[in-house]
Structures are given as C-alpha cells and as structure tokens.
Design an enzyme around this catalytic site. Structure first.
Site, PDB file in Angstrom:
ATOM      1  N   SER A 135      59.579 -35.585  -2.168  1.00  0.00           N
ATOM      2  CA  SER A 135      59.735 -34.136  -2.333  1.00  0.00           C
ATOM      3  C   SER A 135      60.640 -33.560  -1.255  1.00  0.00           C
ATOM      4  O   SER A 135      60.692 -34.074  -0.137  1.00  0.00           O
ATOM      5  CB  SER A 135      58.350 -33.475  -2.233  1.00  0.00           C
ATOM      6  N   ASN A 188      44.290 -34.492 -12.680  1.00  0.00           N
ATOM      7  CA  ASN A 188      45.193 -33.347 -12.847  1.00  0.00           C
ATOM      8  C   ASN A 188      46.071 -33.587 -14.078  1.00  0.00           C
ATOM      9  O   ASN A 188      47.290 -33.360 -14.066  1.00  0.00           O
ATOM     10  CB  ASN A 188      46.067 -33.151 -11.599  1.00  0.00           C
ATOM     11  N   TYR A 219      50.563 -32.226   2.956  1.00  0.00           N
ATOM     12  CA  TYR A 219      51.104 -32.757   1.681  1.00  0.00           C
ATOM     13  C   TYR A 219      52.494 -33.342   1.932  1.00  0.00           C
ATOM     14  O   TYR A 219      52.771 -34.490   1.576  1.00  0.00           O
ATOM     15  CB  TYR A 219      51.170 -31.638   0.634  1.00  0.00           C
ATOM     16  N   PHE A 246      63.411 -31.347  -5.767  1.00  0.00           N
ATOM     17  CA  PHE A 246      63.412 -29.964  -5.330  1.00  0.00           C
ATOM     18  C   PHE A 246      62.348 -29.233  -6.152  1.00  0.00           C
ATOM     19  O   PHE A 246      61.168 -29.651  -6.060  1.00  0.00           O
ATOM     20  CB  PHE A 246      64.843 -29.421  -5.335  1.00  0.00           C
ATOM     21  N   ASN A 292      49.612 -22.597  -8.206  1.00  0.00           N
ATOM     22  CA  ASN A 292      50.181 -22.332  -6.883  1.00  0.00           C
ATOM     23  C   ASN A 292      51.660 -21.983  -6.995  1.00  0.00           C
ATOM     24  O   ASN A 292      52.206 -21.275  -6.172  1.00  0.00           O
ATOM     25  CB  ASN A 292      50.088 -23.595  -6.006  1.00  0.00           C
ATOM     26  N   LYS A 351      54.069 -37.440   1.845  1.00  0.00           N
ATOM     27  CA  LYS A 351      55.292 -37.890   1.174  1.00  0.00           C
ATOM     28  C   LYS A 351      56.201 -38.611   2.176  1.00  0.00           C
ATOM     29  O   LYS A 351      56.738 -39.686   1.906  1.00  0.00           O
ATOM     30  CB  LYS A 351      56.036 -36.703   0.552  1.00  0.00           C
TER      31      LYS A 351
HETATM   32  C1  WQD Z   1      58.796 -21.124  -5.117  1.00  0.00           C
HETATM   33  C2  WQD Z   1      59.175 -19.735  -4.605  1.00  0.00           C
HETATM   34  C3  WQD Z   1      57.532 -18.781  -3.127  1.00  0.00           C
HETATM   35  C4  WQD Z   1      54.380 -18.456  -6.208  1.00  0.00           C
HETATM   36  C5  WQD Z   1      56.264 -26.405  -3.629  1.00  0.00           C
HETATM   37  C6  WQD Z   1      56.108 -27.724  -2.910  1.00  0.00           C
HETATM   38  C7  WQD Z   1      57.031 -28.756  -3.521  1.00  0.00           C
HETATM   39  C8  WQD Z   1      56.724 -28.871  -4.982  1.00  0.00           C
HETATM   40  C9  WQD Z   1      56.977 -27.508  -5.630  1.00  0.00           C
HETATM   41  C10 WQD Z   1      55.032 -30.472  -5.571  1.00  0.00           C
HETATM   42  C11 WQD Z   1      58.868 -19.528  -3.125  1.00  0.00           C
HETATM   43  C12 WQD Z   1      57.631 -17.966  -4.414  1.00  0.00           C
HETATM   44  C13 WQD Z   1      55.555 -18.732  -5.525  1.00  0.00           C
HETATM   45  C14 WQD Z   1      53.982 -17.108  -6.417  1.00  0.00           C
HETATM   46  C15 WQD Z   1      55.965 -16.369  -5.279  1.00  0.00           C
HETATM   47  N1  WQD Z   1      55.384 -29.257  -5.186  1.00  0.00           N
HETATM   48  N2  WQD Z   1      56.340 -17.695  -5.072  1.00  0.00           N
HETATM   49  N3  WQD Z   1      54.803 -16.112  -5.930  1.00  0.00           N
HETATM   50  O1  WQD Z   1      56.748 -23.695  -2.415  1.00  0.00           O
HETATM   51  O2  WQD Z   1      59.186 -24.051  -3.122  1.00  0.00           O
HETATM   52  O3  WQD Z   1      57.548 -25.891  -3.420  1.00  0.00           O
HETATM   53  O4  WQD Z   1      56.062 -26.586  -5.023  1.00  0.00           O
HETATM   54  O5  WQD Z   1      55.752 -31.388  -5.848  1.00  0.00           O
HETATM   55  O6  WQD Z   1      56.843 -29.999  -2.905  1.00  0.00           O
HETATM   56  O7  WQD Z   1      56.494 -27.536  -1.560  1.00  0.00           O
HETATM   57  O8  WQD Z   1      57.379 -23.892  -4.865  1.00  0.00           O
HETATM   58  O9  WQD Z   1      56.851 -22.559  -6.865  1.00  0.00           O
HETATM   59  O10 WQD Z   1      55.231 -22.522  -4.897  1.00  0.00           O
HETATM   60  O11 WQD Z   1      57.433 -21.367  -4.707  1.00  0.00           O
HETATM   61  O12 WQD Z   1      56.698 -15.453  -4.846  1.00  0.00           O
HETATM   62  O13 WQD Z   1      52.906 -16.804  -7.020  1.00  0.00           O
HETATM   63  O14 WQD Z   1      58.387 -18.765  -5.303  1.00  0.00           O
HETATM   64  O15 WQD Z   1      57.391 -17.944  -1.989  1.00  0.00           O
HETATM   65  O16 WQD Z   1      59.879 -18.690  -2.576  1.00  0.00           O
HETATM   66  P1  WQD Z   1      57.736 -24.293  -3.351  1.00  0.00           P
HETATM   67  P2  WQD Z   1      56.636 -22.585  -5.386  1.00  0.00           P
END
Ligand code: WQD
Length: 344
Positions: free
Chosen positions: A129, A37, A153, A182, A202, A157
């Site tokens: 995380s 990655n 996941y 965060f 994602n 951690k």
């Molecule tokens: C943020 C906000 C979504 C995508 C995860 C992991 C964390 C870290 C970061 C690895 C949320 C919203 C998202 C989209 C959206 N990963 N969203 N449309 O889920 O807080 O954290 O990623 O280290 O450990 O848990 O991050 O960026 O996916 O989402 O509305 O296409 O954006 O619902 O509210 P998240 P995220």
C-alpha cells in the site's frame, strides 16, 4: 500460458476482482479466505463473471490450527505462485488494536510463505500500500520514496515487504513483487461484485456511495484547510479493474525466466483528485445529491499523495486507463444494484 495461482483473500473487494481477471484469461485459481471481511456470495459471482471454476479453501491464514490444512491444499494445488491480499486493512482500527494487526497480517504472510516453500512455488505478488510511504515525499511519489508508515496497518505492510525482500536476498528462487496500491475504488462494470465493507465505511468512496443510495445521511469531509487546490485531501484513485490487471501483469512479469529478486511497484493513476472533486464526480455519475459537511481533519491523514507510475509502465507494460467518472459510475452501479452488498 495459463497459470495456477493461489489468491489469499480472494473473496474480498480487491481479491474478487483479481480472481475475475485471472480466471477470465484462463488461469486456475485457489482462493483461501476466512470470510471475516468477505461474503460467500462473492465467490459464486466470481464464477459467474469469469465463466470458469475455482477451488475454495475456507480457512484463516492467521490461525495456527489451520496451517496444516492450508499447506496441504496449496501443495496439492501445484501452484505457479500466489497473490497475497489476506489481511486487516483499517488504519484507525490498527491504531486501536496494533497487536491484532501484527498477529493477523504478519502471521498470514508467514503461513503463505511456508505454504509456497512446501509447494516449491517461490513466487509471490504482495498486496502492499502507498501507506508505506508516510509523509514528506514529493509528489508524484516513486518507489525510491522514503518509507515511513505512520500507523500499525502501514507498518505491517512495510514489514511484510521487508520480509519478502529478505527471502529473495537469501534464496534466488524467490521472485517477489510488492504492489503498492494507491486508492482502489470502483467496481466491475457488471455491477455484480464490489466493495461491501462491514459496518460504517472508513473510506471515502464506499461512504459516499452509501450517502448517494440513501443509506447514510451525509458525508463528513475531513478538513478543507489543507494546502491543496480546494483545501480538501488529494488522493490517487485507481479503478479496481485496472488494479486487477496490474496483478495479472505482475504475475506475468515474475513468470519470465529473467525475473528474480524483489521489486516494489506503485499501482496508481499518476494523478490526484481532491475529496470535493470526487464528490462532484460521484454526484454526476449517480445523479444523486451527496450532502456533506466540513469537519476537522482526520488524525493521520496527509494533505496530498499521488503516484509516479512509470515503473509499472516500464516493467509491467501496465497503466491505469479508467477515468474518475468511470470509477464513480461503476461504483454507483454496484451500490445501487446491491444496496445491502452481498447480503440479499
Ligand atoms: C481518502 C480521502 C480523507 C472518508 C486508506 C489507507 C490505504 C487504503 C485506502 C487499504 C482522504 C477523505 C475519507 C470520509 C473524507 N486502505 N475522507 N471523509 O486514507 O487515503 O487511504 O484507504 O488498503 O492503505 O491508508 O483513503 O478513502 O479513507 O480517504 O473526507 O468519510 O478522503 O481525509 O483525504 P486513504 P480514504
């Protein structure tokens, strides 16, 4: 005094920024990365940005056949310690492939631990995380918060944090910091390194950046019916360069004679932004439209989480400094200057 640091996963998004931060201050770095990655070009850019050299070991910490090479390389590098970032990180993918996540994430950590023991360098900063917190903790969440990860996941951690705590309990020579990230976003202000996800992103920021640059048609906002200011999810976004400085500060904390045991430390800005607020900020920074549609909530998402970052301030003398506008401007510069990431 400069340190000799093994950075497992050092060619990745967080890892490359950590390496630039460490090497720019004179630390010597050994990167171990399998490039599953990450891209080799990122290593060249780390060298370019830090005006320093590094040692690279292209191996997979989760592959038993690579373990001997890894232990040999780490031992001969004579490290002061390691920053362990190597691992799989997609929440949704971990639900679909739990065995792979446990094998890769926990297997990589166990090999890293074995290599540090062989090198007699029992000092580790672990990339944990905020996902370990799960739901139900009042905001701002502090390190004493209930740890109840809701996906494989997050559980990898949590389990690795606990493994490291057990090591420190059994052997006072082990010095451990579990950094609970965060939401890392943004990119080095040069625009030369940044997040380059495989396939469909994602996470919100890389997806939003790809919409702004015209690579994706529109953003799906996963729900606007949460009990938050504007109904969309609230997260604690932190600039990846602030995060990198937090890793350097954690290493310095562990290098102090008095340091021993294992310490959990949040790395967050201590405030939350909603999805819609982040979209507005990115629009300002990029001066591009970001079309979006409201879609149903994403399984596993929580409404709101942001950090109590006071322990990082008191123990590491560290605090997040960059604003959401800087996060968006730097993320946009990387995306617009590298529309295909590291692939030329
Ligand atoms: C943020 C906000 C979504 C995508 C995860 C992991 C964390 C870290 C970061 C690895 C949320 C919203 C998202 C989209 C959206 N990963 N969203 N449309 O889920 O807080 O954290 O990623 O280290 O450990 O848990 O991050 O960026 O996916 O989402 O509305 O296409 O954006 O619902 O509210 P998240 P995220």
């Amino acid at each position: 005094m400069s340190q000799r640091v093994v950075v497992a996963g050092g060619a990745g998004y967080i890892g490359s920024h950590v390496c630039v931060e460490l090497m720019s201050r004179g630390d010597q770095v050994l990167i171990i990365d399998d490039f599953s990655n990450a891209h080799p070009e990122a290593v060249e850019r780390i060298r370019e940005l830090s005006d320093n050299d590094l040692t690279l070991l292209h191996r997979d910490l989760a592959d038993p056949a690579h373990k001997d090479d890894i232990i040999k390389a780490v031992t001969s590098f004579k490290p002061d310690g390691a920053i362990h970032l190597a691992g799989l990180k997609a929440v949704g993918e971990s639900v679909a492939e739990p065995a792979r996540y446990y094998r890769v994430n926990i297997g990589s950590a166990l090999t890293m631990i074995e290599a540090l023991e062989a090198a007699n360098a029992k000092t580790i900063v672990f990339s944990s995380s905020a996902t370990v917190y799960g739901e139900g903790n009042p905001n701002p969440v502090n390190e004493a918060g209930n740890t109840a990860p809701t996906n494989p996941y997050g559980r990898t951690k949590y389990f690795i944090e606990e493994m490291l705590k057990d090591l420190a309990k059994g052997d006072p020579e082990w010095r451990v910091v579990n950094l609970r990230y965060f939401n890392p976003v943004g990119a080095h202000p040069s625009g030369r390194i940044g997040e380059d996800p495989n396939g469909i992103p994602n996470n919100l920021f890389p997806f939003m950046a790809q919409v702004a640059v015209g690579k994706r048609e529109k953003l799906s906002v996963f729900g606007n019916d949460y009990p938050t200011r504007d109904g969309s999810g609230v997260r604690d976004y932190i600039h990846v360069c602030d995060l990198a400085k937090g890793h350097a500060a954690a290493l310095d904390f562990l290098a102090q004679e008095s340091s021993t045991g294992a310490t959990d430390i949040n790395l967050g800005a201590g405030r939350g932004y909603s999805v819609l607020e982040a979209v507005a900020a990115f629009k300002r920074a990029s001066n591009r439209e970001i079309p979006y549609e409201i879609t149903p909530r994403r399984d596993g998402d929580i409404a709101e989480i942001y950090a109590d970052a006071s322990r990082a301030e008191s123990l590491l003398d560290w605090r997040a400094e960059k604003t959401i506008d800087e996060m968006c401007a730097d993320h946009w510069r990387w995306q617009s200057q590298n529309p295909n990431g590291y692939k030329s």
